[in-house]
Write a protein that holds these residues in place. Structure first.
Motif: not given
Length: 129
Positions: A7-9, A50-56, A79-82
């Motif tokens: 699931i991409h976001n 459910a993944l945290q946003e990639p900024n961390g 876009e990132y893997l959510a």
């Protein structure tokens, strides 16, 4: 057959929506909970992530045998893997049908990939070594 739904976001694409609007557009929490319970009961939903946003996030790569750790973005993309869902379905058609029910699929893409090796397959191969 098992499938991984990726699931991409894109947070910027959803900026104009409040959390409540996104929930309502997805059919509401009750709808999502009912669907999840049905898929868990049927055995079609194996796992949800459910993944945290990639900024961390961090990445690691061995360079000449030395671990190099970075916290920079891996890709220059918005876009990132959510998250991800593992399904156990009879066909790719059923996996696609279920992927279309994921609320975020209304706004972003959901990639459906067949799993060629899962934990039980991997452990069986280890036993053969």
């Amino acid at each position: 057959m098992k499938f991984l739904l990726l699931i991409h976001n894109n947070a910027e694409a959803l900026k104009g929506f409040t959390e409540q609007q996104l929930t309502e557009l997805s059919g509401g929490r009750d709808h999502v909970a009912t669907l999840a319970r049905e898929l868990l009961t049927s055995g079609e939903m194996v796992s949800v992530l459910a993944l945290q946003e990639p900024n961390g996030s961090k990445d690691i790569q061995l360079v000449a045998g030395t671990p190099v750790i970075s916290d920079r973005p891996l890709l220059e993309t918005k876009e990132y893997l959510a998250g991800a869902i593992v399904l156990h379905c009879e066909s790719v058609e059923r996996a696609l049908e279920l992927a279309a029910l994921i609320p975020l699929a209304q706004f972003r893409r959901v990639e459906v990939r067949e799993i060629r090796l899962d934990e039980s397959d991997f452990l069986a191969q280890l036993d053969e070594l």
